[in-house]
Motif scaffolding. Structure first.
Motif, short mmCIF file in Angstrom:
data_model
loop_
_atom_site.label_atom_id
_atom_site.label_comp_id
_atom_site.label_asym_id
_atom_site.label_seq_id
_atom_site.Cartn_x
_atom_site.Cartn_y
_atom_site.Cartn_z
N PRO A 55 5.83 12.60 10.32
CA PRO A 55 7.04 12.67 11.15
C PRO A 55 7.41 11.32 11.76
O PRO A 55 8.59 10.98 11.87
CB PRO A 55 6.66 13.66 12.27
CG PRO A 55 5.44 14.36 11.80
CD PRO A 55 4.77 13.49 10.80
N ASP A 56 6.40 10.52 12.14
CA ASP A 56 6.67 9.21 12.75
C ASP A 56 7.26 8.24 11.72
O ASP A 56 8.15 7.46 12.04
CB ASP A 56 5.38 8.60 13.32
CG ASP A 56 4.83 9.45 14.46
OD1 ASP A 56 5.61 10.25 15.02
OD2 ASP A 56 3.63 9.30 14.78
N VAL A 57 6.72 8.31 10.49
CA VAL A 57 7.23 7.41 9.45
C VAL A 57 8.69 7.76 9.15
O VAL A 57 9.54 6.89 8.96
CB VAL A 57 6.38 7.52 8.17
CG1 VAL A 57 6.96 6.66 7.06
CG2 VAL A 57 4.95 7.10 8.45
N MET A 58 9.00 9.06 9.16
CA MET A 58 10.38 9.48 8.92
C MET A 58 11.30 8.93 9.99
O MET A 58 12.37 8.41 9.71
CB MET A 58 10.46 11.00 8.92
CG MET A 58 9.84 11.56 7.68
SD MET A 58 10.60 13.14 7.37
CE MET A 58 9.68 13.62 5.95
N ALA A 85 16.73 7.52 2.55
CA ALA A 85 16.94 8.63 3.49
C ALA A 85 17.47 8.20 4.85
O ALA A 85 17.58 9.03 5.75
CB ALA A 85 15.63 9.41 3.66
N ASN A 86 17.80 6.92 4.99
CA ASN A 86 18.28 6.47 6.29
C ASN A 86 19.53 7.28 6.71
O ASN A 86 20.47 7.39 5.95
CB ASN A 86 18.60 4.97 6.21
CG ASN A 86 18.96 4.39 7.58
OD1 ASN A 86 18.59 4.96 8.61
ND2 ASN A 86 19.70 3.31 7.57
N LYS A 87 19.48 7.83 7.90
CA LYS A 87 20.56 8.68 8.47
C LYS A 87 20.78 9.96 7.67
O LYS A 87 21.77 10.64 7.82
CB LYS A 87 21.87 7.89 8.56
CG LYS A 87 21.76 6.65 9.44
CD LYS A 87 23.13 6.22 9.93
CE LYS A 87 23.02 5.08 10.91
NZ LYS A 87 22.64 3.82 10.25
N GLN A 122 3.29 20.16 5.64
CA GLN A 122 3.09 18.80 5.12
C GLN A 122 3.35 17.72 6.16
O GLN A 122 3.36 16.52 5.82
CB GLN A 122 4.00 18.58 3.91
CG GLN A 122 3.65 19.52 2.77
CD GLN A 122 4.71 19.55 1.68
OE1 GLN A 122 5.58 18.69 1.65
NE2 GLN A 122 4.63 20.54 0.82
N LEU A 123 3.52 18.12 7.41
CA LEU A 123 3.76 17.12 8.47
C LEU A 123 2.40 16.61 8.94
O LEU A 123 1.93 16.93 10.02
CB LEU A 123 4.55 17.75 9.61
CG LEU A 123 5.98 18.11 9.21
CD1 LEU A 123 6.67 18.88 10.32
CD2 LEU A 123 6.77 16.85 8.87
N VAL A 124 1.79 15.81 8.11
CA VAL A 124 0.38 15.49 8.29
C VAL A 124 0.16 14.09 8.85
O VAL A 124 1.06 13.25 8.84
CB VAL A 124 -0.36 15.60 6.94
CG1 VAL A 124 -0.17 16.99 6.36
CG2 VAL A 124 0.15 14.58 5.94
N GLU A 125 -1.04 13.88 9.35
CA GLU A 125 -1.47 12.52 9.68
C GLU A 125 -2.44 12.09 8.59
O GLU A 125 -3.42 12.77 8.29
CB GLU A 125 -2.18 12.48 11.04
CG GLU A 125 -2.79 11.11 11.28
CD GLU A 125 -3.32 10.86 12.68
OE1 GLU A 125 -2.69 11.30 13.66
OE2 GLU A 125 -4.38 10.22 12.77
N ASN A 154 0.86 -1.19 0.00
CA ASN A 154 0.00 0.00 0.00
C ASN A 154 0.90 1.23 0.00
O ASN A 154 2.12 1.11 0.06
CB ASN A 154 -0.97 0.01 1.19
CG ASN A 154 -0.25 -0.10 2.51
OD1 ASN A 154 0.96 0.10 2.61
ND2 ASN A 154 -0.99 -0.40 3.55
N ASN A 155 0.30 2.40 -0.06
CA ASN A 155 1.13 3.59 -0.17
C ASN A 155 1.85 3.92 1.14
O ASN A 155 2.92 4.49 1.13
CB ASN A 155 0.30 4.79 -0.64
CG ASN A 155 1.16 5.96 -1.04
OD1 ASN A 155 2.27 5.76 -1.55
ND2 ASN A 155 0.68 7.16 -0.81
N ALA A 156 1.25 3.53 2.26
CA ALA A 156 1.91 3.77 3.54
C ALA A 156 3.24 3.00 3.55
O ALA A 156 4.29 3.54 3.94
CB ALA A 156 1.02 3.32 4.69
N SER A 157 3.22 1.75 3.09
CA SER A 157 4.48 1.00 3.07
C SER A 157 5.41 1.52 1.99
O SER A 157 6.63 1.44 2.12
CB SER A 157 4.22 -0.50 2.92
OG SER A 157 3.45 -0.78 1.79
N ALA A 158 4.83 2.09 0.93
CA ALA A 158 5.68 2.68 -0.12
C ALA A 158 6.50 3.84 0.46
O ALA A 158 7.71 3.92 0.23
CB ALA A 158 4.81 3.18 -1.27
N VAL A 159 5.84 4.71 1.24
CA VAL A 159 6.54 5.86 1.82
C VAL A 159 7.63 5.38 2.79
O VAL A 159 8.77 5.86 2.75
CB VAL A 159 5.54 6.79 2.56
CG1 VAL A 159 6.27 7.93 3.26
CG2 VAL A 159 4.50 7.34 1.59
#
Ligand SMILES: *Cc1c(COP(=O)(O)O)cnc(C)c1O
Length: 454
Positions: free
Chosen positions: A183-186, A161-163, A172-175, A148-153
């Protein structure tokens, strides 16, 4: 005096014709469990009240059957969506086109060349199937499809983008919903969040300062489920991309819905399209399969080949990979776009493109058939995290009933369940989201409810 000895034994019950039929329908172990549980209940009740009569053999069998029916009844069932919300996340988002269902059905029934290269006679990649259509359709160099797109992000950020510093506008810091917060996914991906601008205004110069640091990435998240109105500003995506590319950095765009067609043609606001993101020079774009695209649940990631290759190789890619039915379904849905038949074949696009005259005609036919209700003007919405605050004119069947909550509950109790909405104590049914094949069942269900209420 009645004693528990008068209760038939399991063996006696099993001798009956009805028990044999239950075993044929539900299998022996489950039938036995049901009979035993009914007998246990009867014994427990009898101990509390020894004066009561014991139920007959027939009654025990009826209870056992009803128990069995409840145990095997599927909990996930089709419903009739008369709510007027086209992409209703709680109602499973996009219903699929016939060709999509056929494609998913056929690869599920038999073996397939999921990971087998028929030309070379050796192992192939499951990703090759949909990739070709996506390349044709969008011009992207490469593509990968995940769950799904959540796992895509999560996958894109983990792989790229790790580290690293990920620059994103505060607006854009949205839920997204269901606890999926950017922010949590990041944080989960190991990226370091670098916020720029403010909630309502972010200038290009805000990005400029942060893009001087090497090893940075720019993320854009489409604010798909809310709208900031008033004193607002956001630079054009193209400007952000130019700035990033000049600094040797790349840009990831989470489009959310990922429209392939311009929603403005349905009188709605313009939802950013996949093609526009690529045209703006974005390096990696991700979007959902089951929002405005109108396909099965999936996360589609497209973009530059070297970046997509890195994403494909990340260990998480395996954890969130799409299954064969999803890959076949996404490809079949995308083919409708490639063949320029999307509006004719994809159910949610058909709903978007219905004319008011067609909708009114259907609402009128319903009132005629039912002999009650009124046709009134109203609004349908797109839903599913797309086009917040946007609605389309529609016509509704409006019913005035004594107790709206009770009526709605009875509607939900029909087979298939009917989901309608209320407004000012009226029950409203929007023909736009009722699939043509379900109209008969809707009317039967409504007539049942009228009878039950009498
Ligand atoms: C809907 C949405 C997601 C999540 O997509 P799913 O396919 O539901 O997992 C992520 N980002 C944005 C901007 C969205 O609108």
């Amino acid at each position: 005096m009645t004693t528990l000895r008068d209760l038939p034994s399991v063996e006696q019950i099993l001798q009956t014709q009805t028990a044999a039929e239950l075993i044929a329908d539900y299998g022996r172990p489950l039938t036995l469990t049901a009979i035993r549980s009914i007998l246990d209940e009867i014994r427990a009740r009898f101990k509390l009240n020894p004066q009561a009569d014991l139920p007959s053999m027939d009654t025990i069998l009826v209870q056992a059957e009803s128990q069995l029916f409840n145990w095997i009844r599927p909990t996930l069932v089709p419903v009739i969506n008369a709510s007027g919300v086209i992409l209703h996340t709680n109602l499973g988002r996009a219903p699929l086109s016939d060709a999509t269902i056929r494609a998913m059905d056929s690869v599920s029934r038999t073996y397939s060349n999921l990971e087998y290269d028929l030309e070379k006679g050796m192992r192939g990649s499951r990703l090759s199937h949909a990739e070709f259509v996506l390349q044709r359709l969008t011009g992207a160099e490469s593509a990968i499809i995940v769950n799904n797109n959540a796992s895509a992000v999560l996958l894109v950020l983990s792989a790229l983008a790790n580290k690293k510093r990920v620059v994103i506008s505060r607006s854009q810091l949205v839920e997204i919903g269901g606890g999926f917060r950017v922010p949590d996914v990041m944080k989960q991906s190991g990226a370091k969040l670098v916020e720029v601008g403010t909630t309502n205004k972010t200038h290009l110069s805000d990005y400029e300062q942060e893009l001087q640091v090497a090893g940075t990435l720019v993320m854009r998240v489409h604010p798909s489920n809310f709208k900031v109105v008033g004193f607002t500003e956001e630079p054009e995506l193209k400007e952000i991309v130019e700035l990033a590319h000049k600094a040797g950095l790349f840009v990831v765009d989470d489009l959310g819905s990922g429209a392939l067609l311009d929603t403005a043609r349905y009188g709605l606001a313009h939802e950013p399209t996949v093609q526009e993101s690529l045209a703006a020079g974005v390096d990696v774009v991700c979007f959902s399969g089951d929002k405005l695209l109108g396909g099965p649940q999936a996360g589609i990631i497209i973009g530059k080949k070297d970046l997509i290759d890195r994403i494909k190789k990340h260990p998480l890619a395996r954890a969130v990979r799409a299954d064969k039915a999803c890959l076949a379904g996404v490809s079949a849905t995308l083919l409708h776009y490639l063949k320029d038949e999307a509006e004719r074949e994809i159910p949610i696009l058909k709903m978007l493109s219905l004319s008011l005259k067609q909708i009114k005609g259907r609402a009128e036919a319903w009132t005629n058939e039912l002999g009650q209700g009124q046709v009134v003007e109203g609004e349908s919405t797109v839903g599913g995290g797309s086009l917040p605050g946007e609605s389309m004119k529609t016509f509704l069947l409006s019913l005035t009933v004594k107790s709206p909550d009770k009526f709605l509950k009875k509607l939900r109790g029909q087979n298939p369940p009917i989901i309608a909405r209320t407004e000012n104590d009226k029950i409203l049914f929007d023909p736009r989201t009722v699939l043509p094949g379900q109209e008969g069942a809707l009317l039967v269900g409504l007539k049942n409810v009228f009878e039950e209420i009498q």
